[in-house]
Design a protein around this motif. Sequence first.
Motif, PDB file in Angstrom:
ATOM      1  N   ARG A 192       5.297   5.123  -0.802  1.00  0.00           N
ATOM      2  CA  ARG A 192       4.836   4.804   0.543  1.00  0.00           C
ATOM      3  C   ARG A 192       6.009   4.772   1.517  1.00  0.00           C
ATOM      4  O   ARG A 192       7.072   4.223   1.212  1.00  0.00           O
ATOM      5  CB  ARG A 192       4.123   3.451   0.546  1.00  0.00           C
ATOM      6  CG  ARG A 192       3.454   3.116   1.873  1.00  0.00           C
ATOM      7  CD  ARG A 192       2.483   1.973   1.723  1.00  0.00           C
ATOM      8  NE  ARG A 192       3.096   0.752   1.221  1.00  0.00           N
ATOM      9  CZ  ARG A 192       2.419  -0.376   1.012  1.00  0.00           C
ATOM     10  NH1 ARG A 192       1.113  -0.397   1.216  1.00  0.00           N
ATOM     11  NH2 ARG A 192       3.035  -1.443   0.567  1.00  0.00           N
ATOM     12  N   LEU A 240      -0.582  10.097   0.978  1.00  0.00           N
ATOM     13  CA  LEU A 240      -1.652   9.209   0.532  1.00  0.00           C
ATOM     14  C   LEU A 240      -2.957   9.986   0.370  1.00  0.00           C
ATOM     15  O   LEU A 240      -3.762   9.698  -0.536  1.00  0.00           O
ATOM     16  CB  LEU A 240      -1.821   8.073   1.545  1.00  0.00           C
ATOM     17  CG  LEU A 240      -2.740   6.913   1.142  1.00  0.00           C
ATOM     18  CD1 LEU A 240      -2.249   6.251  -0.130  1.00  0.00           C
ATOM     19  CD2 LEU A 240      -2.807   5.895   2.272  1.00  0.00           C
ATOM     20  N   ARG A 241      -3.151  10.978   1.214  1.00  0.00           N
ATOM     21  CA  ARG A 241      -4.350  11.811   1.093  1.00  0.00           C
ATOM     22  C   ARG A 241      -4.359  12.544  -0.254  1.00  0.00           C
ATOM     23  O   ARG A 241      -5.405  12.678  -0.900  1.00  0.00           O
ATOM     24  CB  ARG A 241      -4.412  12.805   2.239  1.00  0.00           C
ATOM     25  CG  ARG A 241      -5.624  13.722   2.184  1.00  0.00           C
ATOM     26  CD  ARG A 241      -5.721  14.578   3.430  1.00  0.00           C
ATOM     27  NE  ARG A 241      -5.885  13.767   4.624  1.00  0.00           N
ATOM     28  CZ  ARG A 241      -6.083  14.254   5.842  1.00  0.00           C
ATOM     29  NH1 ARG A 241      -6.132  15.574   6.014  1.00  0.00           N
ATOM     30  NH2 ARG A 241      -6.218  13.455   6.883  1.00  0.00           N
ATOM     31  N   ARG A 286      -2.396  -1.395  -2.097  1.00  0.00           N
ATOM     32  CA  ARG A 286      -2.002  -2.689  -1.532  1.00  0.00           C
ATOM     33  C   ARG A 286      -2.484  -3.846  -2.391  1.00  0.00           C
ATOM     34  O   ARG A 286      -2.165  -4.998  -2.119  1.00  0.00           O
ATOM     35  CB  ARG A 286      -2.579  -2.852  -0.118  1.00  0.00           C
ATOM     36  CG  ARG A 286      -1.993  -1.948   0.933  1.00  0.00           C
ATOM     37  CD  ARG A 286      -2.221  -2.521   2.340  1.00  0.00           C
ATOM     38  NE  ARG A 286      -3.612  -2.885   2.580  1.00  0.00           N
ATOM     39  CZ  ARG A 286      -4.523  -2.058   3.090  1.00  0.00           C
ATOM     40  NH1 ARG A 286      -4.187  -0.808   3.372  1.00  0.00           N
ATOM     41  NH2 ARG A 286      -5.765  -2.474   3.301  1.00  0.00           N
ATOM     42  N   THR A 293      -8.984   8.382   1.395  1.00  0.00           N
ATOM     43  CA  THR A 293      -7.617   7.971   1.717  1.00  0.00           C
ATOM     44  C   THR A 293      -7.556   6.474   1.975  1.00  0.00           C
ATOM     45  O   THR A 293      -6.620   5.787   1.553  1.00  0.00           O
ATOM     46  CB  THR A 293      -7.105   8.746   2.949  1.00  0.00           C
ATOM     47  OG1 THR A 293      -7.168  10.145   2.678  1.00  0.00           O
ATOM     48  CG2 THR A 293      -5.669   8.361   3.288  1.00  0.00           C
ATOM     49  N   MET A 294      -8.561   5.923   2.664  1.00  0.00           N
ATOM     50  CA  MET A 294      -8.593   4.488   2.952  1.00  0.00           C
ATOM     51  C   MET A 294      -8.670   3.671   1.670  1.00  0.00           C
ATOM     52  O   MET A 294      -7.967   2.670   1.503  1.00  0.00           O
ATOM     53  CB  MET A 294      -9.794   4.169   3.846  1.00  0.00           C
ATOM     54  CG  MET A 294      -9.916   2.693   4.214  1.00  0.00           C
ATOM     55  SD  MET A 294      -8.491   2.111   5.175  1.00  0.00           S
ATOM     56  CE  MET A 294      -8.829   2.921   6.741  1.00  0.00           C
ATOM     57  N   ARG A 312       5.196   3.294   8.305  1.00  0.00           N
ATOM     58  CA  ARG A 312       4.073   2.369   8.365  1.00  0.00           C
ATOM     59  C   ARG A 312       4.389   1.212   9.310  1.00  0.00           C
ATOM     60  O   ARG A 312       3.556   0.798  10.128  1.00  0.00           O
ATOM     61  CB  ARG A 312       3.769   1.840   6.958  1.00  0.00           C
ATOM     62  CG  ARG A 312       2.626   0.849   6.894  1.00  0.00           C
ATOM     63  CD  ARG A 312       2.286   0.539   5.436  1.00  0.00           C
ATOM     64  NE  ARG A 312       1.199  -0.417   5.359  1.00  0.00           N
ATOM     65  CZ  ARG A 312       1.367  -1.740   5.343  1.00  0.00           C
ATOM     66  NH1 ARG A 312       2.596  -2.245   5.399  1.00  0.00           N
ATOM     67  NH2 ARG A 312       0.330  -2.552   5.260  1.00  0.00           N
ATOM     68  N   SER A 345      -5.364   3.667  -0.079  1.00  0.00           N
ATOM     69  CA  SER A 345      -4.431   2.753   0.584  1.00  0.00           C
ATOM     70  C   SER A 345      -4.709   1.316   0.178  1.00  0.00           C
ATOM     71  O   SER A 345      -3.786   0.555  -0.143  1.00  0.00           O
ATOM     72  CB  SER A 345      -4.540   2.907   2.101  1.00  0.00           C
ATOM     73  OG  SER A 345      -3.717   1.975   2.757  1.00  0.00           O
ATOM     74  N   ARG A 346      -5.994   0.927   0.188  1.00  0.00           N
ATOM     75  CA  ARG A 346      -6.360  -0.449  -0.175  1.00  0.00           C
ATOM     76  C   ARG A 346      -6.026  -0.734  -1.636  1.00  0.00           C
ATOM     77  O   ARG A 346      -5.565  -1.831  -1.979  1.00  0.00           O
ATOM     78  CB  ARG A 346      -7.850  -0.661   0.097  1.00  0.00           C
ATOM     79  CG  ARG A 346      -8.194  -0.693   1.585  1.00  0.00           C
ATOM     80  CD  ARG A 346      -9.688  -0.602   1.818  1.00  0.00           C
ATOM     81  NE  ARG A 346     -10.407  -1.627   1.083  1.00  0.00           N
ATOM     82  CZ  ARG A 346     -11.704  -1.568   0.764  1.00  0.00           C
ATOM     83  NH1 ARG A 346     -12.409  -0.492   1.106  1.00  0.00           N
ATOM     84  NH2 ARG A 346     -12.281  -2.550   0.110  1.00  0.00           N
TER      85      ARG A 346
END
Length: 343
Positions: A54, A11-12, A30, A22-23, A59, A26-27
């Motif tokens: 993913r 993800l990074r 999603r 990265t956050m 997770r 991720s969002r």
Amino acid sequence: MAASEGSAPTLRDVGALAKVSTMTASRALRGDPKVSAQTTARVRAAAAELNYRRNELARGLRLGRTSGMVGLVVTNLANPFYSQLALGVEAVAASRGMKVVVSNTADRVERECEVVDDLAARRVDGIIVVPAGLEQGHLDPSYLKDIPVVLAARPPVGITADCALLDDFGGARQATAQLVADGHNRIGFLGPPAAWTSAERLRGFRTVLEGAGIALEDALVSCEQRDIATAERVAGNMLDQPDPPTAFFCANSRNTMGVCRAVKRRGLRTAVFGFDDFEMADMLDMSLRIVTYDPEALGRQAAEQLFQRLDEKRAVPGKAAAIARVILPTSIVDYTPAVPTAD
């Protein structure tokens, strides 16, 4: 920035390529509505370019969830019995929102140990096993860190576990009793070298003969045939004896098909009674009856027992109901063609 050569993209890596944190990456993946459509499109394009997937298992474990998977371990996927059993397990698992991981052991205990250890390492929620032999210590839930285990088709030996079985003994006893009632007193028995099913079916066969005062000749019993060709050869040897059997009882479908070939090739009217139904049995135009059952029902039963254990584990950790041993019934189907009646 791309993922390191030979390693899976992270993800990074996606965030770096899309020039976001990265956050935020991720969002965006999603579908968080707080992330702009332009940023979401850029992140998804970066993920596609890197072929990022993913890791749902990792997770879920980080969030304290289960894997969402149960393992099913069988001895021979080439046998239609196990594919139908798997369908029964999958139907119950799907109704619970779970997936099934199926593995084949080729009837080898050492392979079974490897498969079960691997499933446990992958943190499956529970395991259904058709055990390959009598060595079952590796299937003990305490050995598997309390992962629930249910055995199917063969019972536990030396361990405590739920099981779902067929009435192997009762089905064989009923079939043999019908042959004896038909007047047969020289009946051949052919079966595979299975530790439990073949032995139970032979036990049912022996019980009826002993009760009828019929001697069981060693020359008419063979429990070594794993395939149709070998069963045909063994049955042919029995039929070529000076005093051949007038009927056969076969402990599984492969042996039944081999015996049918041997009988048909010789143009004989020898009666055949088999255990396990098979396709085209009704087309053989010979004296053939089969002990049958529902393999999918066996799979469903084993799965229901497994999920009952999982429900108990979540509701009251450390407290469980008594071990359950469920035996499913068999029935008999007659494929013998009707004899035309005179007008």
